[in-house]
Write a protein that holds these residues in place. Sequence first.
Motif, PDB file in Angstrom:
ATOM      1  N   ASN A   1     -18.293 -30.408  86.313  1.00  0.00           N
ATOM      2  CA  ASN A   1     -19.329 -29.367  86.324  1.00  0.00           C
ATOM      3  C   ASN A   1     -20.656 -29.865  86.870  1.00  0.00           C
ATOM      4  O   ASN A   1     -21.390 -29.117  87.535  1.00  0.00           O
ATOM      5  CB  ASN A   1     -19.559 -28.833  84.901  1.00  0.00           C
ATOM      6  N   LEU A   2     -20.999 -31.120  86.566  1.00  0.00           N
ATOM      7  CA  LEU A   2     -22.312 -31.658  86.938  1.00  0.00           C
ATOM      8  C   LEU A   2     -22.315 -32.326  88.304  1.00  0.00           C
ATOM      9  O   LEU A   2     -23.354 -32.800  88.763  1.00  0.00           O
ATOM     10  CB  LEU A   2     -22.767 -32.667  85.881  1.00  0.00           C
ATOM     11  N   SER A   3     -21.178 -32.355  88.975  1.00  0.00           N
ATOM     12  CA  SER A   3     -21.108 -33.036  90.267  1.00  0.00           C
ATOM     13  C   SER A   3     -21.654 -32.151  91.383  1.00  0.00           C
ATOM     14  O   SER A   3     -21.384 -30.949  91.438  1.00  0.00           O
ATOM     15  CB  SER A   3     -19.660 -33.416  90.581  1.00  0.00           C
ATOM     16  N   THR A   4     -22.392 -32.776  92.280  1.00  0.00           N
ATOM     17  CA  THR A   4     -22.834 -32.103  93.510  1.00  0.00           C
ATOM     18  C   THR A   4     -22.107 -32.676  94.721  1.00  0.00           C
ATOM     19  O   THR A   4     -22.514 -32.467  95.855  1.00  0.00           O
ATOM     20  CB  THR A   4     -24.350 -32.252  93.697  1.00  0.00           C
ATOM     21  N   ARG A   5     -21.049 -33.419  94.463  1.00  0.00           N
ATOM     22  CA  ARG A   5     -20.196 -34.004  95.495  1.00  0.00           C
ATOM     23  C   ARG A   5     -18.762 -33.521  95.283  1.00  0.00           C
ATOM     24  O   ARG A   5     -18.412 -33.099  94.173  1.00  0.00           O
ATOM     25  CB  ARG A   5     -20.240 -35.544  95.447  1.00  0.00           C
ATOM     26  N   PRO A   6     -17.903 -33.588  96.290  1.00  0.00           N
ATOM     27  CA  PRO A   6     -16.498 -33.219  96.078  1.00  0.00           C
ATOM     28  C   PRO A   6     -15.885 -34.110  94.999  1.00  0.00           C
ATOM     29  O   PRO A   6     -15.876 -35.332  95.128  1.00  0.00           O
ATOM     30  CB  PRO A   6     -15.862 -33.482  97.453  1.00  0.00           C
ATOM     31  N   ALA A   7     -15.389 -33.513  93.928  1.00  0.00           N
ATOM     32  CA  ALA A   7     -14.960 -34.304  92.769  1.00  0.00           C
ATOM     33  C   ALA A   7     -13.712 -33.694  92.142  1.00  0.00           C
ATOM     34  O   ALA A   7     -13.582 -32.464  92.045  1.00  0.00           O
ATOM     35  CB  ALA A   7     -16.083 -34.375  91.729  1.00  0.00           C
ATOM     36  N   VAL A   8     -12.823 -34.580  91.693  1.00  0.00           N
ATOM     37  CA  VAL A   8     -11.615 -34.156  90.984  1.00  0.00           C
ATOM     38  C   VAL A   8     -11.331 -35.138  89.865  1.00  0.00           C
ATOM     39  O   VAL A   8     -11.862 -36.253  89.841  1.00  0.00           O
ATOM     40  CB  VAL A   8     -10.384 -34.084  91.923  1.00  0.00           C
ATOM     41  N   LEU A   9     -10.483 -34.706  88.949  1.00  0.00           N
ATOM     42  CA  LEU A   9     -10.003 -35.568  87.870  1.00  0.00           C
ATOM     43  C   LEU A   9      -8.487 -35.484  87.864  1.00  0.00           C
ATOM     44  O   LEU A   9      -7.923 -34.393  87.769  1.00  0.00           O
ATOM     45  CB  LEU A   9     -10.580 -35.120  86.529  1.00  0.00           C
TER      46      LEU A   9
ATOM     47  N   GLN B   1     -24.130 -35.749  71.651  1.00  0.00           N
ATOM     48  CA  GLN B   1     -23.969 -34.620  72.555  1.00  0.00           C
ATOM     49  C   GLN B   1     -24.805 -34.825  73.830  1.00  0.00           C
ATOM     50  O   GLN B   1     -25.958 -35.246  73.769  1.00  0.00           O
ATOM     51  CB  GLN B   1     -24.387 -33.322  71.864  1.00  0.00           C
ATOM     52  N   VAL B   2     -24.189 -34.521  74.970  1.00  0.00           N
ATOM     53  CA  VAL B   2     -24.866 -34.648  76.260  1.00  0.00           C
ATOM     54  C   VAL B   2     -24.592 -33.386  77.070  1.00  0.00           C
ATOM     55  O   VAL B   2     -23.639 -32.645  76.791  1.00  0.00           O
ATOM     56  CB  VAL B   2     -24.377 -35.897  77.036  1.00  0.00           C
ATOM     57  N   PRO B   3     -25.406 -33.115  78.088  1.00  0.00           N
ATOM     58  CA  PRO B   3     -25.163 -31.939  78.934  1.00  0.00           C
ATOM     59  C   PRO B   3     -23.808 -32.040  79.625  1.00  0.00           C
ATOM     60  O   PRO B   3     -23.400 -33.106  80.083  1.00  0.00           O
ATOM     61  CB  PRO B   3     -26.300 -31.995  79.956  1.00  0.00           C
ATOM     62  N   ALA B   4     -23.101 -30.900  79.689  1.00  0.00           N
ATOM     63  CA  ALA B   4     -21.779 -30.871  80.317  1.00  0.00           C
ATOM     64  C   ALA B   4     -21.659 -29.754  81.351  1.00  0.00           C
ATOM     65  O   ALA B   4     -20.562 -29.442  81.797  1.00  0.00           O
ATOM     66  CB  ALA B   4     -20.701 -30.710  79.247  1.00  0.00           C
ATOM     67  N   GLY B   5     -22.799 -29.153  81.737  1.00  0.00           N
ATOM     68  CA  GLY B   5     -22.779 -28.097  82.738  1.00  0.00           C
ATOM     69  C   GLY B   5     -22.410 -26.743  82.162  1.00  0.00           C
ATOM     70  O   GLY B   5     -21.856 -26.651  81.066  1.00  0.00           O
ATOM     71  N   ARG B   6     -22.759 -25.694  82.874  1.00  0.00           N
ATOM     72  CA  ARG B   6     -22.493 -24.309  82.466  1.00  0.00           C
ATOM     73  C   ARG B   6     -23.090 -23.995  81.091  1.00  0.00           C
ATOM     74  O   ARG B   6     -22.539 -23.199  80.319  1.00  0.00           O
ATOM     75  CB  ARG B   6     -20.988 -24.026  82.455  1.00  0.00           C
ATOM     76  N   GLY B   7     -24.209 -24.663  80.754  1.00  0.00           N
ATOM     77  CA  GLY B   7     -24.872 -24.431  79.479  1.00  0.00           C
ATOM     78  C   GLY B   7     -24.195 -25.086  78.302  1.00  0.00           C
ATOM     79  O   GLY B   7     -24.586 -24.864  77.151  1.00  0.00           O
ATOM     80  N   GLN B   8     -23.189 -25.926  78.562  1.00  0.00           N
ATOM     81  CA  GLN B   8     -22.432 -26.563  77.482  1.00  0.00           C
ATOM     82  C   GLN B   8     -22.996 -27.951  77.161  1.00  0.00           C
ATOM     83  O   GLN B   8     -23.631 -28.586  77.991  1.00  0.00           O
ATOM     84  CB  GLN B   8     -20.968 -26.745  77.893  1.00  0.00           C
ATOM     85  N   THR B   9     -22.715 -28.408  75.968  1.00  0.00           N
ATOM     86  CA  THR B   9     -22.879 -29.817  75.626  1.00  0.00           C
ATOM     87  C   THR B   9     -21.533 -30.313  75.102  1.00  0.00           C
ATOM     88  O   THR B   9     -20.751 -29.539  74.540  1.00  0.00           O
ATOM     89  CB  THR B   9     -23.957 -30.045  74.552  1.00  0.00           C
TER      90      THR B   9
ATOM     91  N   ASP C   1     -14.617 -26.661  81.959  1.00  0.00           N
ATOM     92  CA  ASP C   1     -15.081 -27.309  80.728  1.00  0.00           C
ATOM     93  C   ASP C   1     -15.214 -28.821  80.849  1.00  0.00           C
ATOM     94  O   ASP C   1     -15.445 -29.505  79.844  1.00  0.00           O
ATOM     95  CB  ASP C   1     -14.113 -26.990  79.587  1.00  0.00           C
ATOM     96  N   LEU C   2     -15.066 -29.380  82.026  1.00  0.00           N
ATOM     97  CA  LEU C   2     -15.140 -30.833  82.188  1.00  0.00           C
ATOM     98  C   LEU C   2     -16.509 -31.215  82.749  1.00  0.00           C
ATOM     99  O   LEU C   2     -16.845 -30.900  83.892  1.00  0.00           O
ATOM    100  CB  LEU C   2     -14.022 -31.322  83.114  1.00  0.00           C
ATOM    101  N   GLY C   3     -17.300 -31.894  81.909  1.00  0.00           N
ATOM    102  CA  GLY C   3     -18.687 -32.186  82.276  1.00  0.00           C
ATOM    103  C   GLY C   3     -18.830 -32.973  83.559  1.00  0.00           C
ATOM    104  O   GLY C   3     -19.718 -32.707  84.366  1.00  0.00           O
TER     105      GLY C   3
END
Length: 291
Positions: free
Chosen positions: A246-254, A101-109, A241-243
Motif C-alpha cells: 500500500n505504501l509503495s510508490t514503486r512497482p512492488a509485489v509480495l 502500530q505503524v501506518p499501513a496505507g489506506r488509513g490503516q495501521t 491490506d498489506l502495508g
Amino acid sequence: MTTLPRRALAAVAVLASLAACGNPQASTTSPSTTTTSSSSAANVAEPSLVQTLGQTPPSAPPPPSSSVAAPPPASAAGKVVVIDPGHNGGNASHPAEINKQVPAGRGQTKPCNTTGTATNAGYTEHEFTWDVSVRVRDALVAKGVKVVMTRSNDTGVGPCVNERADVGNKANAAAVVSIHADGSTSPGAHGFHVAYSSPPLNAAQGEPSAKLAKVLRDGLQAAGFATSTYIGSQGLSPRNDLGGLNLSTRPAVLVECGNMRNAAEAAVLSSAAGRQKYADAITQAILSYLG
C-alpha cells in the motif's frame, strides 16, 4: 659420472616431491560469511538506503554453485531492485517493538512486523526468506543489477512494514519483491501466490505492479511450482491490506512461495535445492521484467 648412494637418491626424490606440492587454502566458504567480488561490489547499494535498525553487517549463506541459465536483458544492468526478505530472526524476542502500530496505507495501521510462520519441524519463515533473498541478490548482482536489501542480516528486529516500503521508494527501485512463505493450516492448502496492491493508490501500483506480479507468477509456474489452492486465483492475489504494498510508490509485489504447513511443500522449502530452485525462478522473472 659419480653414482650417488641409494639413500641419497631417495632423499633427493623426497625433496623434489615436496617442492612440487603447495598448501592450497580451503575453497569452502563458511556459511556465516558472504563473499563479494570486486566486480560485483559496485552494484551493492549504499548502506544509507538500507534500514538496519542497529543491525550488524550481513551474515549469509554462500551462493550455491548453480546459476541462472538465461543471459540478462541488456536493459537490466544498472537498474535498482529492492529485495525484501520477510520478517527477521530477532522479532520473536522483541514483541514490544514488532507489535507497535505503524501506518499501513489506506488509513490503516498494523503491527510493525510479525514473527512469521514455520514448518511443523521448526524451520522458520525468516530463515527461508533470508536464504532465498541472498541467493536472488547475488544472482542479480552478478548480472549487473544494483540490489538493495531491506534488512542486512537474519538476527535483527524489523524493519517495520512502512520502513520497508520506504527503502524501495527512496531507492527509486525499478522493482520491489518481498519474499515470504505462508502458514495456512487449511487441509491440503498448498502452492504459491503473488500479491499486489489493489485497487492501486498510485500509477506504480497499477499496470507496472500487475505486470511484475504476472511475470513472477509465470516464472514460478514455468519452474514447476503449483499455484495456490487456497488464496487468490491462478497464482495472483490482489490485496488492499498489506502495508508494504500500500505504501509503495514503486512497482512492488509480495510472493508467498509456498505453504510451510503442508508436508510436501515444507520439504521443498526446507531443502537447499528447493530454495535454489525458488531463487532461480524469481531471479529470472525479475530480469525478464526489467527487460
